[in-house]
Design an enzyme around this catalytic site. Structure first.
Site, PDB file in Angstrom:
ATOM      1  N   LYS A 154      24.136 -15.877 132.848  1.00 24.83           N
ATOM      2  CA  LYS A 154      24.507 -14.472 132.718  1.00 24.83           C
ATOM      3  C   LYS A 154      24.076 -13.772 134.005  1.00 24.83           C
ATOM      4  O   LYS A 154      22.889 -13.738 134.341  1.00 24.83           O
ATOM      5  CB  LYS A 154      23.845 -13.854 131.494  1.00 24.83           C
ATOM      6  CG  LYS A 154      24.486 -14.267 130.173  1.00 24.83           C
ATOM      7  CD  LYS A 154      23.862 -13.545 129.013  1.00 24.83           C
ATOM      8  CE  LYS A 154      24.658 -13.811 127.738  1.00 24.83           C
ATOM      9  NZ  LYS A 154      24.752 -15.237 127.418  1.00 24.83           N
ATOM     10  N   ASP A 199      28.828 -16.842 132.462  1.00 20.78           N
ATOM     11  CA  ASP A 199      29.141 -16.217 131.182  1.00 20.78           C
ATOM     12  C   ASP A 199      29.779 -14.838 131.375  1.00 20.78           C
ATOM     13  O   ASP A 199      29.561 -14.174 132.395  1.00 20.78           O
ATOM     14  CB  ASP A 199      27.873 -16.046 130.346  1.00 20.78           C
ATOM     15  CG  ASP A 199      27.528 -17.288 129.544  1.00 20.78           C
ATOM     16  OD1 ASP A 199      28.433 -18.106 129.289  1.00 20.78           O
ATOM     17  OD2 ASP A 199      26.352 -17.442 129.169  1.00 20.78           O
ATOM     18  N   GLN A 225      37.258 -13.294 127.824  1.00 25.00           N
ATOM     19  CA  GLN A 225      37.167 -12.901 126.419  1.00 25.00           C
ATOM     20  C   GLN A 225      38.507 -12.355 125.924  1.00 25.00           C
ATOM     21  O   GLN A 225      39.006 -11.360 126.450  1.00 25.00           O
ATOM     22  CB  GLN A 225      36.081 -11.826 126.261  1.00 25.00           C
ATOM     23  CG  GLN A 225      34.712 -12.297 126.726  1.00 25.00           C
ATOM     24  CD  GLN A 225      33.667 -11.208 126.636  1.00 25.00           C
ATOM     25  OE1 GLN A 225      32.912 -11.128 125.672  1.00 25.00           O
ATOM     26  NE2 GLN A 225      33.606 -10.348 127.636  1.00 25.00           N
ATOM     27  N   ARG A 232      36.478 -20.924 130.286  1.00 21.07           N
ATOM     28  CA  ARG A 232      36.087 -20.946 128.870  1.00 21.07           C
ATOM     29  C   ARG A 232      36.691 -19.712 128.207  1.00 21.07           C
ATOM     30  O   ARG A 232      36.353 -18.577 128.543  1.00 21.07           O
ATOM     31  CB  ARG A 232      34.570 -20.926 128.722  1.00 21.07           C
ATOM     32  CG  ARG A 232      34.105 -20.894 127.253  1.00 21.07           C
ATOM     33  CD  ARG A 232      32.623 -20.569 127.153  1.00 21.07           C
ATOM     34  NE  ARG A 232      31.800 -21.527 127.870  1.00 21.07           N
ATOM     35  CZ  ARG A 232      30.578 -21.263 128.342  1.00 21.07           C
ATOM     36  NH1 ARG A 232      30.053 -20.050 128.212  1.00 21.07           N
ATOM     37  NH2 ARG A 232      29.896 -22.199 128.982  1.00 21.07           N
ATOM     38  N   GLY A 268      35.154 -13.138 122.137  1.00 21.50           N
ATOM     39  CA  GLY A 268      34.372 -12.016 122.637  1.00 21.50           C
ATOM     40  C   GLY A 268      33.346 -11.576 121.618  1.00 21.50           C
ATOM     41  O   GLY A 268      33.656 -11.443 120.432  1.00 21.50           O
ATOM     42  N   ALA A 269      32.113 -11.347 122.085  1.00 20.29           N
ATOM     43  CA  ALA A 269      31.016 -11.069 121.162  1.00 20.29           C
ATOM     44  C   ALA A 269      30.344  -9.722 121.409  1.00 20.29           C
ATOM     45  O   ALA A 269      29.293  -9.453 120.850  1.00 20.29           O
ATOM     46  CB  ALA A 269      29.968 -12.182 121.264  1.00 20.29           C
ATOM     47  N   HIS A 286      35.399 -21.476 116.821  1.00 25.17           N
ATOM     48  CA  HIS A 286      35.130 -22.240 115.603  1.00 25.17           C
ATOM     49  C   HIS A 286      36.276 -22.082 114.602  1.00 25.17           C
ATOM     50  O   HIS A 286      36.229 -22.654 113.513  1.00 25.17           O
ATOM     51  CB  HIS A 286      33.838 -21.755 114.951  1.00 25.17           C
ATOM     52  CG  HIS A 286      32.654 -21.806 115.867  1.00 25.17           C
ATOM     53  ND1 HIS A 286      32.211 -20.712 116.568  1.00 25.17           N
ATOM     54  CD2 HIS A 286      31.857 -22.829 116.230  1.00 25.17           C
ATOM     55  CE1 HIS A 286      31.172 -21.058 117.310  1.00 25.17           C
ATOM     56  NE2 HIS A 286      30.941 -22.334 117.138  1.00 25.17           N
ATOM     57  N   ARG A 321      24.258 -11.041 118.000  1.00 27.71           N
ATOM     58  CA  ARG A 321      25.710 -11.240 118.169  1.00 27.71           C
ATOM     59  C   ARG A 321      26.208 -12.396 117.308  1.00 27.71           C
ATOM     60  O   ARG A 321      27.326 -12.362 116.802  1.00 27.71           O
ATOM     61  CB  ARG A 321      26.042 -11.449 119.645  1.00 27.71           C
ATOM     62  CG  ARG A 321      25.855 -10.192 120.488  1.00 27.71           C
ATOM     63  CD  ARG A 321      26.460 -10.329 121.871  1.00 27.71           C
ATOM     64  NE  ARG A 321      25.783 -11.298 122.691  1.00 27.71           N
ATOM     65  CZ  ARG A 321      24.723 -11.028 123.461  1.00 27.71           C
ATOM     66  NH1 ARG A 321      24.213  -9.805 123.488  1.00 27.71           N
ATOM     67  NH2 ARG A 321      24.180 -11.960 124.213  1.00 27.71           N
ATOM     68  N   ARG A 322      25.376 -13.439 117.127  1.00 25.13           N
ATOM     69  CA  ARG A 322      25.772 -14.549 116.259  1.00 25.13           C
ATOM     70  C   ARG A 322      25.831 -14.083 114.800  1.00 25.13           C
ATOM     71  O   ARG A 322      26.721 -14.475 114.057  1.00 25.13           O
ATOM     72  CB  ARG A 322      24.791 -15.711 116.397  1.00 25.13           C
ATOM     73  CG  ARG A 322      24.723 -16.338 117.770  1.00 25.13           C
ATOM     74  CD  ARG A 322      26.003 -17.014 118.235  1.00 25.13           C
ATOM     75  NE  ARG A 322      27.051 -16.138 118.702  1.00 25.13           N
ATOM     76  CZ  ARG A 322      27.081 -15.552 119.895  1.00 25.13           C
ATOM     77  NH1 ARG A 322      26.090 -15.728 120.738  1.00 25.13           N
ATOM     78  NH2 ARG A 322      28.094 -14.798 120.230  1.00 25.13           N
TER      79      ARG A 322
END
Length: 319
Positions: free
Chosen positions: A108, A145, A174, A195, A199-200, A238, A299-300
């Protein structure tokens, strides 16, 4: 609106709240969920978790947690930590025989000083260059990231500059940002590694899609651009529907399995990760570690309504 639709923006807002961070990090039951998503706080714990994932046939990208650094000494400490980590990983990269590296680190730029006053952009670029140089020696890769939309222009400018010396450098785009389809077109050329994730971060409607269906549609458009391009798509999701769409596109475009990979987060859908690898699909796990886990953890939670419910019940008991 469903409860999960209300909880997500609240959790994302909490991820930026120092007061909530002080409260939540002191809760005894928080650690139970943190341990699911974060591979410990030490370098030794990260290397042990990485070794286990490699033994299962998965690839790994390691993130030393931290962001929004406004102190130059802290940014330098983060660089030093990455350099030690890459040295520790050298033995694990020795077995690589293909073109894709089994190990990489994720950076990051805000943890490397991007937000420093006056010269943050230059400092972050300099620090990332040091880490990329060390990755070459260690036999690994680096991916930059994505963070909130206010950093995107600076981040992609740094990526362009670094790729002059490190053409294999990856970056994250994202799909919830409205600009991303255009960015995918720019960055899908020969040698690129992108990647693609949903987006989170909590973003305003002026720059980001707010509806889940609109984000999914954007992801599919961006995925098509990357799969039709000349680079190396990294499909970070996922979502079973999006994974199947990606694998269909691989078949339609005639891509070899060495020309793309799937990516999932540490601690999420582990059995499915193993199944996909067993079916012959390349898959990389995003493995975070370190004591600065709060923003990542929140965020998760925002992405997983079931975990939010468990966490809120635990929060009530701790109070």
């Amino acid at each position: 609106m469903a409860l999960s639709g209300l909880l997500r923006p609240a959790m994302l807002a909490a991820s930026r709240s120092p007061r909530m961070e002080r409260t939540i990090t002191r809760m005894p039951t928080t650690k139970k969920l943190v341990d699911r998503f974060v591979a410990g706080e030490s370098e030794e714990q990260a290397v042990a978790a990485t070794t286990a994932l490699l033994d299962s046939g998965r690839r790994v990208t390691i993130d030393y947690l931290g962001e929004d650094t406004t102190d130059l000494d802290q940014a330098r400490a983060t660089v030093a930590h990455y350099l030690r980590l890459l040295t520790a990983l050298t033995e694990l990269t020795a077995a690589d025989t293909g073109t894709a590296r089994s190990l990489e680190v994720s950076l990051k730029l805000s943890a490397l000083g991007q937000s420093l006053p006056r010269d943050g952009h230059a400092r972050a670029r300099e620090h990332a260059h040091q880490i990329c140089t060390a990755a070459v020696v260690a036999g690994g890769w680096v991916t930059i990231d994505a963070e909130d939309h206010t950093t995107t222009d600076s981040t992609l400018a740094i990526v362009r500059e670094l790729r002059a010396d490190f053409p294999w450098l990856g970056t994250v785009l994202q799909a919830h940002l409205k600009r991303t389809e255009s960015d995918c077109r720019e960055f899908s050329g020969p040698g690129s590694r992108i990647r693609l994730c949903k987006g989170a971060y909590r973003e305003p409607s002026s720059v980001a899609y707010q509806d889940r269906a609109a984000v999914d549609e954007s992801y599919l458009r961006c995925l098509r651009v990357l799969m039709d391009g000349d680079g190396y798509p990294m499909v970070a999701t996922h979502d079973p529907t999006l994974i199947e769409a990606a694998l269909r596109r691989v078949t339609e475009t005639g891509r070899a399995h060495s020309d793309f990979e799937l990516q999932m987060l540490y601690g999420i859908r582990d059995a499915e990760q193993v199944r996909l690898v067993g079916a012959g699909h390349p898959l990389r796990v995003y493995l975070p570690y370190g004591d600065q886990w709060y923003g990542y953890f929140m965020r998760r939670l925002a992405e997983r309504p079931a975990n939010v419910g468990f966490f809120l019940r635990s929060f009530g008991r701790d109070r």
